[in-house]
Design an enzyme around this catalytic site. Structure first.
Site, PDB file in Angstrom:
ATOM      1  N   HIS A 155       0.865  -1.195   0.000  1.00 36.76           N
ATOM      2  CA  HIS A 155       0.000   0.000   0.000  1.00 36.76           C
ATOM      3  C   HIS A 155       0.895   1.238   0.000  1.00 36.76           C
ATOM      4  O   HIS A 155       1.605   1.480  -0.957  1.00 36.76           O
ATOM      5  CB  HIS A 155      -0.938  -0.075   1.214  1.00 36.76           C
ATOM      6  N   ASP A 201       2.716   5.328  -6.908  1.00 34.87           N
ATOM      7  CA  ASP A 201       3.997   5.179  -6.199  1.00 34.87           C
ATOM      8  C   ASP A 201       5.196   5.036  -7.118  1.00 34.87           C
ATOM      9  O   ASP A 201       6.336   5.055  -6.653  1.00 34.87           O
ATOM     10  CB  ASP A 201       3.914   3.944  -5.281  1.00 34.87           C
ATOM     11  N   HIS A 225      -2.665  -2.137  -9.746  1.00 37.71           N
ATOM     12  CA  HIS A 225      -3.607  -1.495  -8.817  1.00 37.71           C
ATOM     13  C   HIS A 225      -4.889  -2.320  -8.778  1.00 37.71           C
ATOM     14  O   HIS A 225      -5.305  -2.876  -9.783  1.00 37.71           O
ATOM     15  CB  HIS A 225      -3.934  -0.061  -9.300  1.00 37.71           C
TER      16      HIS A 225
HETATM   17  C1  SDX Z   1      -1.478   2.199  -3.393  1.00 41.63           C
HETATM   18  O1  SDX Z   1      -6.239   0.929  -3.093  1.00 41.63           O
HETATM   19  C2  SDX Z   1      -5.720   2.060  -3.380  1.00 41.63           C
HETATM   20  O2  SDX Z   1      -6.378   2.923  -3.897  1.00 41.63           O
HETATM   21  C3  SDX Z   1      -4.257   2.208  -3.037  1.00 41.63           C
HETATM   22  C4  SDX Z   1      -3.607   3.507  -3.439  1.00 41.63           C
HETATM   23  C5  SDX Z   1      -4.203   4.688  -2.708  1.00 41.63           C
HETATM   24  O3  SDX Z   1      -4.095   5.817  -3.214  1.00 41.63           O
HETATM   25  O4  SDX Z   1      -4.674   4.467  -1.548  1.00 41.63           O
HETATM   26  O5  SDX Z   1      -3.775   3.733  -4.847  1.00 41.63           O
HETATM   27  C6  SDX Z   1      -2.115   3.512  -3.098  1.00 41.63           C
HETATM   28  O6  SDX Z   1      -1.401   1.377  -2.513  1.00 41.63           O
HETATM   29  C7  SDX Z   1      -0.996   1.909  -4.790  1.00 41.63           C
HETATM   30  C8  SDX Z   1      -0.452   0.451  -4.954  1.00 41.63           C
HETATM   31  C9  SDX Z   1       0.986   0.424  -4.422  1.00 41.63           C
HETATM   32  N1  SDX Z   1       1.473  -0.964  -4.359  1.00 41.63           N
HETATM   33  C10 SDX Z   1       2.420  -1.409  -5.211  1.00 41.63           C
HETATM   34  O7  SDX Z   1       2.862  -0.762  -6.160  1.00 41.63           O
HETATM   35  C11 SDX Z   1       2.928  -2.820  -4.901  1.00 41.63           C
HETATM   36  C12 SDX Z   1       3.004  -3.617  -6.208  1.00 41.63           C
HETATM   37  N2  SDX Z   1       1.636  -3.795  -6.695  1.00 41.63           N
HETATM   38  C13 SDX Z   1       0.974  -5.009  -6.321  1.00 41.63           C
HETATM   39  O8  SDX Z   1       1.425  -5.764  -5.262  1.00 41.63           O
HETATM   40  C14 SDX Z   1      -0.492  -5.077  -6.678  1.00 41.63           C
HETATM   41  O9  SDX Z   1      -0.637  -4.618  -7.966  1.00 41.63           O
HETATM   42  C15 SDX Z   1      -1.490  -4.386  -5.780  1.00 41.63           C
HETATM   43  C16 SDX Z   1      -1.310  -4.784  -4.357  1.00 41.63           C
HETATM   44  C17 SDX Z   1      -1.365  -2.899  -5.913  1.00 41.63           C
HETATM   45  C18 SDX Z   1      -2.896  -4.792  -6.234  1.00 41.63           C
HETATM   46  O10 SDX Z   1      -2.937  -6.146  -6.119  1.00 41.63           O
HETATM   47  P1  SDX Z   1      -4.272  -7.012  -6.411  1.00 41.63           P
HETATM   48  O11 SDX Z   1      -5.357  -6.152  -6.969  1.00 41.63           O
HETATM   49  O12 SDX Z   1      -4.568  -7.809  -5.189  1.00 41.63           O
HETATM   50  O13 SDX Z   1      -3.821  -7.910  -7.603  1.00 41.63           O
HETATM   51  P2  SDX Z   1      -3.134  -9.312  -7.431  1.00 41.63           P
HETATM   52  O14 SDX Z   1      -2.053  -9.228  -6.384  1.00 41.63           O
HETATM   53  O15 SDX Z   1      -4.202 -10.328  -7.253  1.00 41.63           O
HETATM   54  O16 SDX Z   1      -2.416  -9.491  -8.856  1.00 41.63           O
HETATM   55  C19 SDX Z   1      -3.185  -9.871 -10.020  1.00 41.63           C
HETATM   56  C20 SDX Z   1      -2.139 -10.464 -10.958  1.00 41.63           C
HETATM   57  C21 SDX Z   1      -1.274 -11.529 -10.293  1.00 41.63           C
HETATM   58  O17 SDX Z   1      -0.781 -12.362 -11.327  1.00 41.63           O
HETATM   59  P3  SDX Z   1      -1.356 -13.877 -11.419  1.00 41.63           P
HETATM   60  O18 SDX Z   1      -1.190 -14.481 -10.025  1.00 41.63           O
HETATM   61  O19 SDX Z   1      -2.813 -13.718 -11.822  1.00 41.63           O
HETATM   62  O20 SDX Z   1      -0.502 -14.532 -12.469  1.00 41.63           O
HETATM   63  O21 SDX Z   1      -1.209  -9.433 -11.345  1.00 41.63           O
HETATM   64  C22 SDX Z   1       0.076  -9.758 -10.843  1.00 41.63           C
HETATM   65  C23 SDX Z   1      -0.100 -10.783  -9.743  1.00 41.63           C
HETATM   66  O22 SDX Z   1       1.057 -11.587  -9.648  1.00 41.63           O
HETATM   67  N3  SDX Z   1       0.625  -8.511 -10.299  1.00 41.63           N
HETATM   68  C24 SDX Z   1       1.889  -8.114 -10.449  1.00 41.63           C
HETATM   69  C25 SDX Z   1       1.962  -6.864  -9.839  1.00 41.63           C
HETATM   70  N4  SDX Z   1       0.764  -6.534  -9.326  1.00 41.63           N
HETATM   71  C26 SDX Z   1      -0.057  -7.561  -9.614  1.00 41.63           C
HETATM   72  N5  SDX Z   1       2.946  -8.711 -11.043  1.00 41.63           N
HETATM   73  C27 SDX Z   1       4.102  -8.024 -11.023  1.00 41.63           C
HETATM   74  N6  SDX Z   1       4.246  -6.815 -10.458  1.00 41.63           N
HETATM   75  C28 SDX Z   1       3.211  -6.210  -9.847  1.00 41.63           C
HETATM   76  N7  SDX Z   1       3.350  -5.015  -9.293  1.00 41.63           N
END
Ligand code: SDX
Length: 418
Positions: free
Chosen positions: A258, A353, A297
């Site tokens: 997050h 981010d 996201h």
């Molecule tokens: C913020 O909610 C908000 O609004 C948050 C925010 C705010 O203003 O409050 O916008 C701020 O928290 C932004 C997000 C910051 N986090 C990151 O950048 C960390 C990296 N991102 C991820 O961990 C992920 O994308 C999330 C946590 C942001 C969202 O995750 P989800 O919606 O739970 O998606 P998921 O983990 O189920 O992933 C879906 C697929 C998966 O692949 P498969 O298992 O289907 O093969 O996408 C892949 C994941 O492996 N994936 C990624 C990835 N994010 C998702 N693969 C590589 N790199 C990534 N960053």
């Protein structure tokens, strides 16, 4: 929509409003029925009029105003007012609001002793979570959450004091004396003064940097029902005071998935080390060995509109500070990721981010302060949702149910027989 329970043949027809239907409809079919929805992927936890996030189209609006217009024409304190009270302030309302915030930036002297109790290398987010919670002990009247005037007073105190607590945590971490607020400065210029002033009688931040930080705060101010805001609403629903609820929200933001992601992006770029290593890193991500921090996201399935504005702001900051050596790696990562099927299929784009950390680092913030900056900016959003929660007739204490998959009843066995 009509839902039919094939076990009994019974049906119920429910209205669909705003892409949602009431879960109460399920209980009409069978009062023991529950929606199973881990991490609330398909759950609308409340009705809110504060922020709209349209993930498919990359749209973000605060109280109906597009984020692009607010970033361009407004300022953070005005956006705080808009989020909290629903309308842009008149000149008089803004002057009163600015005066209120400016004259509440000091914290009780005893707070310094809390901070002195931490190890020298305590992470400033740990300090912030603790000191925000501790503020509740200085304002016991905050427990009277149904007193309008008290609510307003705590809201002003929290928005005004977050930068002071953050700056104190930073100054403590580098062994420098605390710098008190300078009420002749703007919100972000005062924050920079409390961070960077050394012996000079007054610290005048570079106006371009103070403005860039103000824009970054606007972009981070709210984002509907994200993890930390849900923590705020959950604790607020038990009618706890706004200080401990804000501390809970800060704790939620601390996580690397997050608000901690901006710090993780810089660690990632440093680990990659050079543009030549980007393709190999992308391959590791595609194998699932690591994540592309700052990408992806839960809601945005297109470019995060905030990331676009931050990218532009980065150029303005780099004109003052010099270009970050990590920018080249970040641009290469984005270029490859946006053209690679692995990311396209999963709709992974840069989020808020991805570039913000490069700006913070160029402005001289240590990595450990990045999420603290996010917390300062998100405080008005958390408080706007807290206010909305308290005024919502549908609000009850948050208490989800579960799908029990544990053991059936079994009898106790004495330890001698185990
Ligand atoms: C913020 O909610 C908000 O609004 C948050 C925010 C705010 O203003 O409050 O916008 C701020 O928290 C932004 C997000 C910051 N986090 C990151 O950048 C960390 C990296 N991102 C991820 O961990 C992920 O994308 C999330 C946590 C942001 C969202 O995750 P989800 O919606 O739970 O998606 P998921 O983990 O189920 O992933 C879906 C697929 C998966 O692949 P498969 O298992 O289907 O093969 O996408 C892949 C994941 O492996 N994936 C990624 C990835 N994010 C998702 N693969 C590589 N790199 C990534 N960053």
């Amino acid at each position: 929509m009509t839902i039919t329970d094939n076990r009994t043949g019974r049906s119920v027809t429910v209205p669909i409003e705003g892409s949602t239907f009431p879960s109460a409809a399920l209980r009409e079919l069978d009062r023991t029925l529950r929606l199973y929805d881990p991490a609330f992927l398909s759950t609308a936890s409340c009705a809110s009029s504060i922020t709209l996030v349209d993930g498919e189209n990359g749209i973000l609006r605060y109280r109906g105003y597009p984020i692009e217009q607010l970033a361009e024409q407004s300022n953070f304190l005005e956006v705080c007012y808009l989020l909290l009270y629903g309308e842009l302030p008149t000149k008089d309302q803004y002057a009163e609001w600015q005066h209120e915030i400016t004259t509440h930036t000091f914290v009780h002297e005893k707070v310094k002793r809390f901070i002195d109790g931490f190890h020298y290398d305590a992470h400033p987010m740990g300090v912030l979570v603790s000191t925000v919670a501790a503020l509740s002990t200085f304002y016991p009247e905050a427990k009277d959450i149904f007193d309008e005037q008290s609510r307003q007073q705590q809201i002003v105190r929290l928005i005004a004091k977050m930068p002071t607590l953050a700056a104190f945590a930073y100054r403590y971490s580098v062994g420098q004396p605390f710098v008190y607020p300078d009420n002749s400065l703007s919100y972000t210029a005062n924050f920079l003064s409390m961070l960077w002033r050394i012996a000079e009688p007054r610290f005048d931040a570079n106006p371009a940097l103070a403005r860039a930080l103000d824009v970054l705060f606007i972009l981070h101010a709210d984002h509907e029902q994200n993890c930390s805001t849900t923590a705020m609403r959950t604790v607020g629903s038990s009618q706890a005071d706004p200080y401990v609820a804000t501390a809970a929200a800060c704790a939620g933001l601390y996580g690397p998935l997050h608000g901690g992601a901006n710090e993780q992006v810089i660690h990632m770029l440093n680990r990659i080390g050079s543009v030549d290593n980007v393709p190999a890193y992308i391959e590791r991500v595609k194998k699932g060995e690591t994540r592309l921090m700052g990408f992806g996201h839960r809601v945005y399935k297109s470019y995060d509109p905030r990331a676009k504005i931050i990218r532009q702001t980065a150029d303005e900051v780099f004109e003052v500070t010099g270009v970050s050596p990590l920018l080249e790696i970040a641009l290469k990562l984005e270029e490859i990721a946006l053209s690679d099927d692995y990311f396209i299929e999963r709709q992974l784009y840069p989020n808020v981010d991805f570039y913000s950390g490069l700006i913070y680092q160029a402005m001289g913030f240590p990595l450990a302060m990045f999420t603290v900056l996010f917390a300062i900016a998100r405080t008005p959003g958390w408080l706007a949702h807290w206010l909305e929660l308290l005024g919502d007739p549908e609000t009850k204490i948050y208490r989800p149910r579960q799908k029990y998959i544990g053991a059936d009843q079994r009898d106790y066995v004495s330890i001698d027989e185990r």
